[in-house]
Design a protein around this motif. Structure first.
Motif, PDB file in Angstrom:
ATOM      1  N   GLU A  26       0.851  -1.200   0.000  1.00 36.41           N
ATOM      2  CA  GLU A  26       0.000   0.000   0.000  1.00 36.41           C
ATOM      3  C   GLU A  26       0.875   1.235   0.000  1.00 36.41           C
ATOM      4  O   GLU A  26       1.847   1.297   0.765  1.00 36.41           O
ATOM      5  CB  GLU A  26      -0.887   0.001   1.251  1.00 36.41           C
ATOM      6  CG  GLU A  26      -1.933  -1.073   1.227  1.00 36.41           C
ATOM      7  CD  GLU A  26      -2.813  -1.055   2.472  1.00 36.41           C
ATOM      8  OE1 GLU A  26      -2.866  -0.030   3.170  1.00 36.41           O
ATOM      9  OE2 GLU A  26      -3.431  -2.098   2.740  1.00 36.41           O
ATOM     10  N   PHE A  73       1.670   5.300   0.466  1.00 40.45           N
ATOM     11  CA  PHE A  73       1.280   6.516   1.205  1.00 40.45           C
ATOM     12  C   PHE A  73       2.271   7.617   0.832  1.00 40.45           C
ATOM     13  O   PHE A  73       3.424   7.321   0.515  1.00 40.45           O
ATOM     14  CB  PHE A  73       1.376   6.286   2.718  1.00 40.45           C
ATOM     15  CG  PHE A  73       0.509   5.172   3.235  1.00 40.45           C
ATOM     16  CD1 PHE A  73      -0.763   5.430   3.713  1.00 40.45           C
ATOM     17  CD2 PHE A  73       0.965   3.866   3.230  1.00 40.45           C
ATOM     18  CE1 PHE A  73      -1.561   4.401   4.182  1.00 40.45           C
ATOM     19  CE2 PHE A  73       0.184   2.831   3.695  1.00 40.45           C
ATOM     20  CZ  PHE A  73      -1.090   3.091   4.171  1.00 40.45           C
ATOM     21  N   LEU A 131       3.723   0.206   2.519  1.00 44.36           N
ATOM     22  CA  LEU A 131       3.445  -0.745   3.595  1.00 44.36           C
ATOM     23  C   LEU A 131       3.207  -2.112   2.959  1.00 44.36           C
ATOM     24  O   LEU A 131       2.298  -2.267   2.135  1.00 44.36           O
ATOM     25  CB  LEU A 131       2.208  -0.291   4.368  1.00 44.36           C
ATOM     26  CG  LEU A 131       1.611  -1.257   5.382  1.00 44.36           C
ATOM     27  CD1 LEU A 131       2.533  -1.405   6.586  1.00 44.36           C
ATOM     28  CD2 LEU A 131       0.239  -0.779   5.860  1.00 44.36           C
ATOM     29  N   ILE A 169      -1.871  -4.456  10.489  1.00 45.53           N
ATOM     30  CA  ILE A 169      -1.959  -3.683   9.243  1.00 45.53           C
ATOM     31  C   ILE A 169      -2.722  -2.382   9.502  1.00 45.53           C
ATOM     32  O   ILE A 169      -2.281  -1.304   9.110  1.00 45.53           O
ATOM     33  CB  ILE A 169      -2.652  -4.504   8.136  1.00 45.53           C
ATOM     34  CG1 ILE A 169      -1.896  -5.818   7.912  1.00 45.53           C
ATOM     35  CG2 ILE A 169      -2.731  -3.716   6.841  1.00 45.53           C
ATOM     36  CD1 ILE A 169      -2.660  -6.864   7.130  1.00 45.53           C
ATOM     37  N   SER A 170      -3.840  -2.521  10.201  1.00 45.85           N
ATOM     38  CA  SER A 170      -4.648  -1.309  10.415  1.00 45.85           C
ATOM     39  C   SER A 170      -3.933  -0.331  11.349  1.00 45.85           C
ATOM     40  O   SER A 170      -4.015   0.882  11.147  1.00 45.85           O
ATOM     41  CB  SER A 170      -6.039  -1.655  10.930  1.00 45.85           C
ATOM     42  OG  SER A 170      -5.942  -2.431  12.077  1.00 45.85           O
ATOM     43  N   ARG A 215      -1.212   1.291   9.265  1.00 42.46           N
ATOM     44  CA  ARG A 215      -1.859   2.204   8.303  1.00 42.46           C
ATOM     45  C   ARG A 215      -2.290   3.496   9.014  1.00 42.46           C
ATOM     46  O   ARG A 215      -1.996   4.597   8.559  1.00 42.46           O
ATOM     47  CB  ARG A 215      -3.076   1.487   7.739  1.00 42.46           C
ATOM     48  CG  ARG A 215      -3.532   2.004   6.396  1.00 42.46           C
ATOM     49  CD  ARG A 215      -4.759   1.260   5.959  1.00 42.46           C
ATOM     50  NE  ARG A 215      -4.481  -0.050   5.391  1.00 42.46           N
ATOM     51  CZ  ARG A 215      -5.262  -1.121   5.558  1.00 42.46           C
ATOM     52  NH1 ARG A 215      -6.336  -1.043   6.311  1.00 42.46           N
ATOM     53  NH2 ARG A 215      -4.969  -2.271   4.986  1.00 42.46           N
ATOM     54  N   GLU A 216      -2.939   3.308  10.147  1.00 41.19           N
ATOM     55  CA  GLU A 216      -3.436   4.456  10.915  1.00 41.19           C
ATOM     56  C   GLU A 216      -2.279   5.360  11.350  1.00 41.19           C
ATOM     57  O   GLU A 216      -2.356   6.583  11.242  1.00 41.19           O
ATOM     58  CB  GLU A 216      -4.186   3.903  12.146  1.00 41.19           C
ATOM     59  CG  GLU A 216      -4.737   4.939  13.081  1.00 41.19           C
ATOM     60  CD  GLU A 216      -5.015   4.331  14.464  1.00 41.19           C
ATOM     61  OE1 GLU A 216      -5.525   3.201  14.525  1.00 41.19           O
ATOM     62  OE2 GLU A 216      -4.684   4.999  15.464  1.00 41.19           O
ATOM     63  N   ILE A 263       0.693   5.649   9.974  1.00 38.13           N
ATOM     64  CA  ILE A 263       1.321   6.357   8.835  1.00 38.13           C
ATOM     65  C   ILE A 263       0.419   7.520   8.402  1.00 38.13           C
ATOM     66  O   ILE A 263       0.889   8.627   8.168  1.00 38.13           O
ATOM     67  CB  ILE A 263       1.571   5.393   7.653  1.00 38.13           C
ATOM     68  CG1 ILE A 263       2.583   4.311   8.058  1.00 38.13           C
ATOM     69  CG2 ILE A 263       2.099   6.160   6.439  1.00 38.13           C
ATOM     70  CD1 ILE A 263       2.763   3.207   7.036  1.00 38.13           C
ATOM     71  N   GLU A 264      -0.862   7.243   8.329  1.00 36.13           N
ATOM     72  CA  GLU A 264      -1.794   8.290   7.873  1.00 36.13           C
ATOM     73  C   GLU A 264      -1.850   9.480   8.830  1.00 36.13           C
ATOM     74  O   GLU A 264      -2.122  10.599   8.408  1.00 36.13           O
ATOM     75  CB  GLU A 264      -3.197   7.700   7.707  1.00 36.13           C
ATOM     76  CG  GLU A 264      -3.347   6.937   6.407  1.00 36.13           C
ATOM     77  CD  GLU A 264      -4.619   6.117   6.333  1.00 36.13           C
ATOM     78  OE1 GLU A 264      -4.891   5.573   5.259  1.00 36.13           O
ATOM     79  OE2 GLU A 264      -5.324   5.985   7.362  1.00 36.13           O
ATOM     80  N   ILE A 293       7.765  -1.813   6.251  1.00 35.95           N
ATOM     81  CA  ILE A 293       7.503  -0.456   5.761  1.00 35.95           C
ATOM     82  C   ILE A 293       8.749   0.057   5.040  1.00 35.95           C
ATOM     83  O   ILE A 293       9.832   0.111   5.638  1.00 35.95           O
ATOM     84  CB  ILE A 293       7.113   0.482   6.927  1.00 35.95           C
ATOM     85  CG1 ILE A 293       5.869  -0.065   7.632  1.00 35.95           C
ATOM     86  CG2 ILE A 293       6.867   1.891   6.428  1.00 35.95           C
ATOM     87  CD1 ILE A 293       5.697   0.413   9.051  1.00 35.95           C
TER      88      ILE A 293
END
Lengths: 495, 371
Positions: A173, A175, A187, A199-200, A203-204, A206-207, A255
């Motif tokens: 993914e 970003f 990721l 993963i979540s 993701r959270e 990084i975002e 990552i």
């Protein structure tokens, strides 16, 4: 009183006007204005064979000049078609509608092509991909096993991982992080194997990064860590693709950060920091022995000097008589207390270590040798330190290098100083208090919200096969329980 | 970390933690002085019998763990007993917990003074230990419970060091005679009470039920912990009997530590000093748990159980514990010669809580018809 005031200053107004401008329809003038005072940006005007004018805009160092000539300029010069975008021999041409988009493409190595007849802007990706060649890892050297290591090119790094895990379930993914650097972050994880929570969470995290510059993976790790004030790394940084592939296969996430050869693996535990890629290459008995040696060395490097201070300051009765004779003899002429003697020697050693790292390779080696031997010998002769302490400091310094992770070696030094202070006040009791504090701290740490001391605390018995020892690979039938993988078994056919 | 709460229940811990906690909480200060109170070889049977009695308490406790109230924590108790009763019980519990903390901390500090730092002012040691416990507790209940694994791995192996003493050439089977008591004195009854009190501690685990997977074979896991403790008690007692003999055993204050004094190593003399320091890990774990319980009980008593926990509140509780320990140390512990009032009180209090709490909870559940 402390209410946050709304920023209505001049900066905000300028920002608003820029945003407004950047979203306005694109014009050649607007583009010219964007790249003014950029000497490396070029605007070239050419004509096609049927006298249509086209304008090329690009930033010279970011593009592959040879490919621009070959794929854009020459085909366009010979072009006789109505639409000039039809003449270009590249796989993808992007239509650009706003100035902001155009600037983004320009700064990522795109060539902007302005069609003056249709008043349309196109972008062609011709970025300069030259970089460092794939070399052997310098930070994680091994005698046997794969020799390739990551480079600064993220695409190349992804290729190295994908070659090792040729699965469509290996997901990546993308970003973009950093308002200024717009750094590309990837990721990676194996879908259907890696726990979706990891993963979540990744993701959270990084975002949620809101910072202007992300230039390195360690910088990214600093924003993603659960515990900012800990000395211990909560991500495994590696430049070895085989390590990444192994981590992904075990159920971790990886990552990758553009322009960095170091990749982050998570979640990790304290014990991962003691594992070397070579553990899985050596015979299991040898690998187990080496791993135990690493743990012992870590403890030795932490405790040897504090134990010396504790014994010589508080507990002479703990030293066997034969050793005591030697110790009393060497210490009788020293003006400093054991604590100050040790502290000075440790600080000197750190200075030598740091200086030899910063010097060019050959000078650094020489400095290390000369510094170590000459300073050590001189301080003994001058009566500042005892021979026993020099030996102890030497052994503990060498022992600290056995830990494969360099970041933990640095943390180790600081912890050693803390335990040294405790030992000088409370002797052997102080050392144990230091160890308890260390354990307690590690016990409360988390990496991607997973306990840092797993599989010890929390306890996962099966994972112990690859913890203090490295058990035979045949016996490691399941993936680490501590990582809660969705696919438990490593074997495709259950035995 | 704004949402951090000391009593966060973010993870449900495996029942193996119950085993380790039962065992380590039963292996605190009393085990070190245990042989002094038992002395005679026939007390071996008493250890086994009291072990069975302890198993009864554990059986009753397991009923609580398996009830629907256990996982609810404070709300579960309030539902079963009523809020007012829970507050009263919490208030009584404050004193009992404080007494337990006092005895185990002061006892351990006394040992360190006796064996490691004879000239040290023990108040400093109390302060240092409590500072560590404050740090442990402030990280939250879940990490503190997880710390039991480290406490267990760091200290459980020590028993093995005494294996050597069982096979000394000077040992004879006659050292273990008489195995049948010829006379049963008041001292023998005190021995029984002492063992039962030494085995106490698991009753406080009912307060930690929300952190465990309570319904998964809890009785089995608690039984393993209790059985392991009985085995350790027997082993240590027999080793000290072999080493000192019943006549000399009476004269020694800390027999287990004295035994360790005789161990030899080529690198260190006085291994006992290292082992005592190692044992600090177990004490830190237990004291931290009890301080956290003390904090929880004071919040319930002050009707603040529904409010967010604060680190300053916990630090305040630690300061209260320190002040109490300091006063008790100066007024009672240091002054005690033959009769230590705090120790006597804890022997009674420990035994009473270990029998009454399980019984009380069991009858309450029965009354509600939930067993």
């Amino acid at each position: 009183m402390f209410k946050k005031r709304k920023n209505t200053g001049i900066g905000n107004k300028i920002e608003n006007s820029i945003t407004k401008t950047k979203n306005t329809p694109i014009t050649l003038e607007g583009l010219r204005k964007s790249i003014e005072k950029m000497d490396d940006a070029k605007i070239i005007e050419h004509q096609t064979q049927n006298s249509k004018l086209f304008v090329l805009i690009y930033v010279e160092p970011l593009i592959d000049q040879a490919r621009v000539n070959e794929a854009v300029i020459e085909p366009l010069r010979r072009c006789t078609k109505e639409k000039i975008s039809d003449c270009i021999s590249v796989s993808e041409i992007i239509d650009i509608s706003t100035l902001k988009e155009a600037e983004k493409q320009l700064m990522r190595g795109g060539v902007l092509l302005f069609d003056t007849i249709e008043n349309q802007l196109h972008a062609v990706d011709l970025k300069n991909t030259t970089g460092r060649a794939i070399e052997t890892s310098e930070t994680e050297t091994i005698l046997y096993g794969a020799k390739d290591s990551f480079t600064e090119n993220i695409e190349q790094n992804i290729t190295m991982i994908r070659r090792r895990i040729p699965l469509t379930s290996l997901k990546s993914e993308k970003f973009m992080v950093g308002s200024q650097t717009e750094t590309k972050i990837i990721l990676m994880y194996i879908e259907g194997l890696t726990n979706p929570d990891f993963i979540s969470i990744a993701r959270e995290k990084i975002e949620n990064i809101d910072y202007d510059q992300i230039l390195d993976s360690s910088q990214l790790a600093a924003f993603m860590e659960d515990h900012t004030h800990s000395m211990f790394p909560q991500f495994q940084q590696t430049d070895r693709p085989d390590v990444c592939a192994f981590a992904l296969g075990a159920g971790k996430v990886t990552i990758l950060v553009d322009n960095t050869p170091f990749v982050l693996n998570a979640p990790i535990s304290f014990f991962h920091l003691f594992q070397s890629p070579e553990d899985y290459i050596n015979r299991w008995i040898v690998a187990s022995f080496l791993r135990v040696l690493r743990y012992l060395s870590f403890m030795l490097s932490l405790l040897m000097v504090p134990i010396y201070v504790a014994l010589t300051t508080h507990h002479y009765q703990m030293i066997p008589l034969q050793i005591l004779y030697v110790l009393v003899d060497t210490r009788s002429r020293l003006p400093l207390t054991p604590f100050w003697e040790s502290l000075l020697m440790l600080l000197t050693l750190e200075v030598i270590k740091e200086a030899s790292l910063r010097m060019p390779t050959k000078s650094g080696q020489m400095l290390g040798v000369i510094g170590g031997i000459v300073v050590g010998q001189a301080s003994v002769e001058a009566g500042f330190a005892s021979q026993v302490l020099i030996v102890i400091v030497g052994i503990s310094a060498i022992a600290s290098f056995l830990v494969p992770n360099y970041l933990i070696t640095k943390a180790n030094t600081l912890i050693q100083f803390i335990i040294l202070i405790l030992a000088s006040f409370l002797g052997i009791m102080g050392i144990f208090m230091g160890i308890i504090l260390l354990f307690v701290h590690l016990n409360a740490l988390t990496s991607l919200r997973q306990p840092y001391l797993a599989p010890v605390a929390p306890f996962y018995g099966k994972d112990w096969l690859d913890l203090f020892i490295r058990g035979p690979l045949r016996w490691m039938k399941t993936r680490p329980e501590a990582l809660h993988p969705l696919q438990k078994w490593r074997y495709s056919r259950r035995r | 970390m704004s949402g951090f709460s000391i009593f966060d229940k973010t993870s449900s811990l495996h029942s193996i933690y119950v085993t380790l906690m039962v065992n380590r909480i039963q292996m605190l200060y009393f085990v070190i002085i245990l042989p002094v109170f038992l002395i005679y070889p026939y007390m071996i049977w008493v250890i086994i019998l009291v072990g069975f009695l302890s198993q009864m308490s554990i059986f009753l406790l397991s009923k609580w763990f398996n009830s629907i109230y256990a996982s609810k924590g404070y709300e579960g108790f309030a539902e079963l007993l009523g809020e007012r009763s829970v507050r009263v019980l919490a208030f009584i519990g404050l004193g009992l917990i404080l007494l337990k903390i006092t005895v185990i901390t002061l006892g351990y500090v006394e040992i360190t003074q006796h064996f490691i730092f004879p000239s040290l002012n023990t108040n400093w040691m109390i302060l240092f230990i409590l500072l560590i416990c404050w740090y442990v507790g402030s990280l939250g209940m879940a990490p503190t419970i997880r710390f039991v694994v480290i406490a267990f791995l760091s200290t459980a192996w020590m028993v093995l060091l005494l294996v050597n003493f069982l096979f000394q050439p000077s040992n004879t089977i006659h050292d273990l005679f008489p195995l049948v008591p010829f006379d049963w004195t008041i001292e023998s009854w005190k021995g029984v009470l002492f063992i039962f009190s030494a085995l106490s501690g698991p009753e406080y685990l009912v307060l930690l039920a929300p952190w465990f997977n309570t319904r998964k074979k809890i009785l089995k896991y608690m039984t393993i912990g209790n059985a392991f403790t009985i085995f350790e008690y027997l082993f240590l007692f027999i080793a000290s009997l072999f080493f000192f003999g019943p006549h000399y055993l009476k004269e020694i204050r800390f027999p287990m530590m004295e035994v360790m004094r005789y161990m030899e190593s080529p690198v260190f003399e006085r291994i006992d000093m290292i082992l005592i320091s190692f044992y600090l890990i177990n004490f830190v774990f237990a004291i931290s748990i009890f301080i956290l319980l003390f904090y929880g009980a004071s919040r319930i008593t002050l009707k603040k159980s529904k409010e967010q926990t604060t680190k300053s509140g916990f630090a305040f509780c630690c300061s209260i514990v320190f002040i109490c320990l300091f006063i008790n140390n100066e007024l009672f512990w240091k002054e005690a010669t033959n009769q230590n009032i705090l120790l006597e009180l804890e022997i009674w209090a420990g035994a009473l809580t270990y029998i009454l709490i399980p019984l009380f909870l069991f009858t309450s559940l029965k009354r509600k018809g939930r067993v």
